[in-house]
Design a protein around this motif. Structure first.
Motif, mmCIF file in Angstrom:
data_model
loop_
_atom_site.group_PDB
_atom_site.id
_atom_site.type_symbol
_atom_site.label_atom_id
_atom_site.label_comp_id
_atom_site.label_asym_id
_atom_site.label_seq_id
_atom_site.Cartn_x
_atom_site.Cartn_y
_atom_site.Cartn_z
ATOM 1 N N SER A 122 0.806 -1.223 0.000
ATOM 2 C CA SER A 122 0.000 0.000 0.000
ATOM 3 C C SER A 122 0.838 1.273 0.000
ATOM 4 C CB SER A 122 -0.947 0.018 1.214
ATOM 5 O OG SER A 122 -0.213 -0.038 2.418
ATOM 6 N N ASP A 123 2.097 1.182 0.452
ATOM 7 C CA ASP A 123 2.943 2.382 0.500
ATOM 8 C C ASP A 123 3.672 2.652 -0.814
ATOM 9 O OD1 ASP A 123 4.856 0.393 0.473
ATOM 10 O OD2 ASP A 123 5.638 0.805 2.477
ATOM 11 N N GLY A 124 3.436 1.822 -1.839
ATOM 12 C CA GLY A 124 4.081 2.008 -3.124
ATOM 13 C C GLY A 124 5.311 1.154 -3.343
ATOM 14 N N GLY A 318 14.349 -7.669 2.083
ATOM 15 C CA GLY A 318 13.773 -6.341 2.226
ATOM 16 C C GLY A 318 12.779 -6.055 1.119
ATOM 17 N N ARG A 319 12.006 -5.007 1.321
ATOM 18 C CA ARG A 319 11.132 -4.520 0.252
ATOM 19 C C ARG A 319 11.982 -3.851 -0.834
ATOM 20 N NH1 ARG A 319 8.302 -0.034 2.853
ATOM 21 N NH2 ARG A 319 10.322 0.062 3.912
ATOM 22 N N HIS A 320 11.355 -3.579 -1.965
ATOM 23 C CA HIS A 320 12.003 -2.817 -3.030
ATOM 24 C C HIS A 320 11.423 -1.409 -2.953
ATOM 25 C CE1 HIS A 320 11.022 -7.034 -4.349
ATOM 26 N NE2 HIS A 320 12.329 -7.079 -4.113
ATOM 27 N N ILE A 321 12.231 -0.453 -2.512
ATOM 28 C CA ILE A 321 11.746 0.898 -2.229
ATOM 29 C C ILE A 321 12.535 1.934 -3.019
ATOM 30 C CG2 ILE A 321 10.942 0.227 0.070
ATOM 31 C CD1 ILE A 321 13.393 1.605 1.259
#
Length: 357
Positions: A122-124, A318-321
């Motif tokens: 949800s945070d992109g 980790g996420r991909h940010i």
């Protein structure tokens, strides 16, 4: 705790050692010779080249993840002794260059398994996602091909050479149930543990990811009962567990804080990450922040701090940010954030202990 960072090598990673060096308090690099085919001996020359390069940046190279186990060893076929001999030679060679821990797993055919490598949050950001119904319905060959095609970088556990052998491997596992897989693990350990003791190396098995059977294949490292059974195989000081909160924690029946309290002393290496578990059995990997997922990361670190844990720790997937283009789960940015969160918890618990003393 000794903070480390997993790195896939000079030619196989989007992250550089120069970048990792800028993350506070990272002391070591978790490495492997990722271009070696499973079952080949790691030569002294190859090991020295990688260790020297890592040390030139001021890091230690104490932890290898992974020296992968050939399928013949897991199946227990006629070739297993030759592949165990190769594994033993690799252990000896690693010992000459100061390696202290070898992380490995005993999962048939597939290593970690996900249905989506870049699922939107949800945070992109995006993250690794496990959709239970999709895994139950998908053809293993199609899943393997989609994962292998998802990146130009090699993915451990999804080696391209396995693609042409999927049907053959599934056929070979038709006669292998959980008990037989346990027997084959014990056979392997009985051969390698004495060599590990001679070279002061810990063999730390990684839990199955996810910790349940997929595609009808047996899985044996799934929770506390399996940990107890594991340690019944041998009382060797080299016989250990890689404590992975995300793998074991994907099953809500596994209380990771409780398991940390019981088994951290048998775990020279820990992977710390968080996952959000849904009621239907799906799960997605989140930030390391405790409140973002279903695992009590703060409680796990508190338990490790209370034991003054001396082992090696790394942030896990980790996420991909921030639009980073990277290996699925292994970018720089979110793992660096994870390190700072874990170190912050560690510092806070030790500061509190000093106040109370």
């Amino acid at each position: 705790m000794d903070m480390t960072f997993r790195w896939y090598g000079r030619d196989n990673d989007t992250v550089t050692l120069d970048q990792i060096k800028q993350i506070p308090n990272v002391k070591g690099i978790v490495w492997a010779l990722h271009k070696k085919e499973v079952g080949q001996v790691w030569t002294k020359e190859e090991i020295k080249s990688e260790v020297d390069y890592i040390k030139s940046f001021g890091f230690h190279a104490d932890v290898v993840e992974s020296v992968n186990i050939h399928e013949s060893i897991k199946i227990g076929d006629g070739d297993r002794d030759a592949y165990i001999d190769n594994y033993i030679e690799t252990i000896k060679n690693l010992g000459e260059f100061g390696v202290k821990v070898i992380c490995y797993n005993f999962m048939p055919i597939f290593d970690w398994t996900r249905s989506d490598l870049f699922h939107p949050l949800s945070d992109g950001s995006t993250a690794l996602f496990y959709e239970k119904s999709k895994i139950e319905e998908v053809d293993p060959f199609d899943l393997f091909k989609s994962v292998s095609d998802a990146t130009d970088l090699s993915l451990p556990g999804w080696e391209p050479e396995k693609l042409d052998r999927i049907q053959e491997l599934f056929k070979a596992y038709e006669s292998i149930d959980e008990e037989k897989l346990w027997d084959n693990l014990a056979y392997f350990l009985e051969r390698v543990l004495p060599v590990c003791e001679e070279h002061d190396i810990k063999m730390a098995i990684h839990p199955d990811d996810p910790p349940w059977s997929i595609f009808g294949l047996p899985r044996i490292m799934t929770g506390e009962a399996s940990i107890k059974k594991l340690f019944s195989i041998s009382d060797s000081p080299s016989h250990c567990l890689t404590f992975c909160t995300g793998s074991l924690g994907a099953n809500p029946n596994n209380d990771m804080k409780d398991l940390a309290s019981k088994y951290a002393h048998r775990s020279p290496f820990a992977h710390i990450r968080n996952v959000k578990i849904y009621e239907n059995g799906d799960f997605i990997e989140t930030s390391h922040l405790t409140e973002d997922g279903s695992i009590d990361i703060a409680g796990v670190i508190k338990e490790l701090a209370s034991q003054n844990y001396k082992g090696y720790v790394r942030p896990d997937h980790g996420r991909h940010i921030w639009d980073e283009k990277c290996r699925p789960g292994y970018g720089l940015y979110d793992r660096a954030l994870g390190i700072m969160y874990l170190l912050g918890l560690w510092d806070a618990y030790h500061y509190k202990k000093k106040e109370l003393s």
